[in-house]
Design a protein around this motif. Structure first.
Motif, short mmCIF file in Angstrom:
data_model
loop_
_atom_site.label_atom_id
_atom_site.label_comp_id
_atom_site.label_asym_id
_atom_site.label_seq_id
_atom_site.Cartn_x
_atom_site.Cartn_y
_atom_site.Cartn_z
N ALA A 1 9.43 11.13 -3.67
CA ALA A 1 9.94 10.26 -2.62
C ALA A 1 11.45 10.10 -2.68
O ALA A 1 12.08 9.78 -1.67
CB ALA A 1 9.27 8.89 -2.71
N GLU A 2 12.05 10.32 -3.85
CA GLU A 2 13.46 10.02 -4.03
C GLU A 2 14.34 11.24 -4.23
O GLU A 2 15.54 11.10 -4.45
CB GLU A 2 13.62 9.07 -5.22
N VAL A 3 13.77 12.45 -4.19
CA VAL A 3 14.58 13.64 -4.42
C VAL A 3 15.36 13.99 -3.15
O VAL A 3 14.92 13.70 -2.03
CB VAL A 3 13.71 14.84 -4.87
N ASN A 4 16.49 14.65 -3.33
CA ASN A 4 17.34 15.09 -2.23
C ASN A 4 17.79 16.53 -2.47
O ASN A 4 18.11 16.89 -3.61
CB ASN A 4 18.58 14.19 -2.09
N GLY A 5 17.78 17.31 -1.41
CA GLY A 5 18.22 18.70 -1.52
C GLY A 5 19.73 18.81 -1.38
O GLY A 5 20.23 19.17 -0.32
N GLU A 6 20.44 18.52 -2.45
CA GLU A 6 21.90 18.53 -2.42
C GLU A 6 22.51 19.51 -3.42
O GLU A 6 23.72 19.61 -3.52
CB GLU A 6 22.44 17.13 -2.71
N ARG B 1 0.86 -1.18 0.00
CA ARG B 1 0.00 0.00 0.00
C ARG B 1 0.89 1.22 0.00
O ARG B 1 2.12 1.11 0.02
CB ARG B 1 -0.96 0.02 1.20
N ARG B 2 0.31 2.39 -0.01
CA ARG B 2 1.08 3.63 -0.05
C ARG B 2 1.34 4.11 1.38
O ARG B 2 0.42 4.33 2.16
CB ARG B 2 0.31 4.70 -0.83
N TYR B 3 2.63 4.29 1.70
CA TYR B 3 3.02 4.77 3.02
C TYR B 3 3.61 6.17 2.88
O TYR B 3 4.36 6.44 1.94
CB TYR B 3 4.04 3.84 3.66
N HIS B 4 3.29 7.01 3.85
CA HIS B 4 3.79 8.38 3.85
C HIS B 4 4.75 8.58 5.02
O HIS B 4 4.80 7.77 5.95
CB HIS B 4 2.63 9.38 3.92
N ALA B 5 5.52 9.65 4.95
CA ALA B 5 6.59 9.89 5.91
C ALA B 5 6.04 9.87 7.34
O ALA B 5 4.99 10.45 7.64
CB ALA B 5 7.25 11.23 5.62
N THR C 1 12.05 -3.99 0.18
CA THR C 1 12.13 -2.59 -0.25
C THR C 1 10.84 -1.87 0.13
O THR C 1 9.74 -2.34 -0.16
CB THR C 1 12.35 -2.49 -1.76
N VAL C 2 10.98 -0.72 0.77
CA VAL C 2 9.83 0.08 1.19
C VAL C 2 10.02 1.50 0.64
O VAL C 2 11.06 2.12 0.86
CB VAL C 2 9.69 0.13 2.73
N ILE C 3 9.02 1.97 -0.08
CA ILE C 3 9.04 3.34 -0.60
C ILE C 3 8.12 4.17 0.28
O ILE C 3 6.93 3.87 0.42
CB ILE C 3 8.59 3.40 -2.06
N VAL C 4 8.69 5.20 0.89
CA VAL C 4 7.93 6.09 1.76
C VAL C 4 7.72 7.41 1.01
O VAL C 4 8.68 8.10 0.67
CB VAL C 4 8.66 6.33 3.09
N TYR C 5 6.48 7.73 0.75
CA TYR C 5 6.14 8.92 -0.03
C TYR C 5 6.05 10.15 0.88
O TYR C 5 5.86 10.03 2.10
CB TYR C 5 4.80 8.71 -0.74
N PRO C 6 6.15 11.33 0.30
CA PRO C 6 6.02 12.54 1.12
C PRO C 6 4.60 12.74 1.59
O PRO C 6 3.65 12.28 0.95
CB PRO C 6 6.46 13.66 0.16
N ARG D 1 10.92 9.97 4.52
CA ARG D 1 10.65 9.92 3.08
C ARG D 1 11.85 9.33 2.34
O ARG D 1 13.00 9.63 2.64
CB ARG D 1 10.36 11.34 2.58
N GLY D 2 11.56 8.50 1.35
CA GLY D 2 12.63 7.94 0.55
C GLY D 2 12.41 6.47 0.23
O GLY D 2 11.42 5.86 0.63
N ARG D 3 13.36 5.90 -0.50
CA ARG D 3 13.35 4.47 -0.81
C ARG D 3 14.29 3.76 0.17
O ARG D 3 15.48 4.06 0.22
CB ARG D 3 13.80 4.23 -2.25
#
Length: 388
Positions: free
Chosen positions: A293-298, A69-73, A155-160, A125-127
């Motif tokens: 979910a996969e972006v990073n502020g770098e 299912r869809r999981y959020h942060a 593998t767990v994808i955590v959405y914003p 948030r993230g993979r």
């Protein structure tokens, strides 16, 4: 099966044998009810400790599952581990530990060979790749403990997370800007005004084959009236203390646009750029969440370069730009954009100086919708924890 072996339990058991020898010697030389009572009371506990020492923990089969299912942060994720024990004997304590989080997931006492335990796991948030589950067994008094780790990849994808953005704000965008006019969907297909890079979703009839051959990449014809009603959400990928709040805002604005029936796309202006062309179908929301979910502020000041160089979204009717800082180069880019389309600027920042206020007033005079948002507004009451 790979297992981390821990030999400390042998030292503990050696100490128990020494204690048993002392109690037996005491009972033999002292005699009497009390001394023999102490020895025989200790005997079953010592035998159970021996059983724990020789228990074939390496023969345990462990598997981990997470409901699809869809999981959020920061939402509790129910992680379940199925454990198949090699011997059908009661274990006084069996601890299941999530190694990646360095904490106990569940503690059970069970007399059967097969059991399933579930524990909540909160992830940002993230993979996330969950690799190992640790089992710990021991006797009731904690004299002997045995530990082994087992590979149980998952593998767990955590959405914003996102908030319900008011639809009044979306309608207010159309009342601002020099481009605030009815959006023309007409395309003059006879005359091409130029070419641009191919974007997934462009029709093959728009491909400019001669230009593609010269550039060694697909190029698409750009027509005079190729503007549509699509909107682009531009997320600044620069390092910022408010980056997570910016991601939440990007998800919220994107969903608000899609709920209004407008095609919405996403452009991540980070160290590595990512682009989703505007779409209005149901799968677009899932694609936007996956990208966020996969972006990073770098990145380091990537927004100005992206606005100057990005050509994939020239046909968009408007853009919503999300950032945490204002600068003079950014002001220049925004003024140029505002002369061609709707431009909405959200600044997520706790501080708001007089200089930034004057810059914002100047942008408003140039037709840019400008609004500052305190990061605290995007933190307390966040939605998006359900399966939407």
């Amino acid at each position: 099966m790979k297992m981390k072996r821990n030999g400390r339990h042998w030292f503990a058991f050696a100490g128990l044998l020494l204690l048993a020898a002392v109690l037996f010697s005491y009972a033999m030389f002292q005699g009497g009810f009390v001394s023999w009572f102490l020895f025989y009371s200790f005997l079953p506990l010592g035998l159970y400790a021996l059983l724990i020492v020789i228990y074939p923990l390496r023969g345990v089969a462990v598997s981990r599952t997470v409901p699809v299912r869809r999981y959020h942060a920061d939402e509790p994720i129910p992680v379940a581990a199925r454990i198949d024990l090699p011997w059908p004997i009661p274990l006084a304590t069996l601890a299941v530990v999530e190694e990646e989080r360095k904490r106990v997931g569940a503690i059970v006492a069970w007399p059967f060979r097969r059991l399933t335990c579930t524990w909540p796991l909160r992830l940002p948030r993230g993979r996330h790749q969950l690799e190992t589950v640790i089992l710990e067994v021991g006797d009731p008094f904690g004299w002997v403990n045995k530990m082994a780790s087992f590979p149980a990849p998952c593998t767990v994808i955590v959405y914003p997370r996102y908030i319900e953005w008011p639809f009044e704000a979306v309608h207010e965008w159309f009342a601002h800007g020099k481009a605030a006019r009815p959006i023309s969907l007409h395309r003059d297909m006879a005359v091409a005004a130029g070419t641009r890079e191919y974007v997934p979703g462009d029709k093959m009839s728009w491909v400019h084959w001669k230009a593609s051959a010269r550039r060694q990449e697909l190029m698409t014809k750009e027509f005079d009236e190729q503007r549509n009603d699509g909107w682009i959400v531009v997320l600044d990928g620069a390092s910022s203390p408010a980056f997570e709040e910016l991601v939440t805002l990007a998800a919220s604005v994107s969903k608000a646009l899609l709920d209004q029936g407008l095609p919405a796309g996403l452009l991540f202006a980070g160290k590595k750029r990512s682009f989703l062309a505007p779409r209005r179908h149901d799968e677009q929301w899932q694609s936007i969440l996956l990208l966020l979910a996969e972006v990073n502020g770098e990145g380091k000041d990537p927004l100005v370069r992206t606005l100057a160089e990005e050509t994939n979204w020239r046909a968009a009717a408007g853009c919503v730009i999300l950032t945490s800082t204002l600068s003079i180069p950014l002001l220049q880019q925004l003024r140029a954009l505002a002369s061609k389309r709707h431009v909405v600027l959200y600044i997520v920042s706790r501080e708001w100086s007089h200089e930034q206020q004057s810059w914002a007033d100047g942008l408003r005079r140039n037709g840019v919708y400008v609004s500052r948002i305190d990061p605290q507004m995007l933190q307390p009451v966040q939605q998006g924890g359900g399966n939407r």
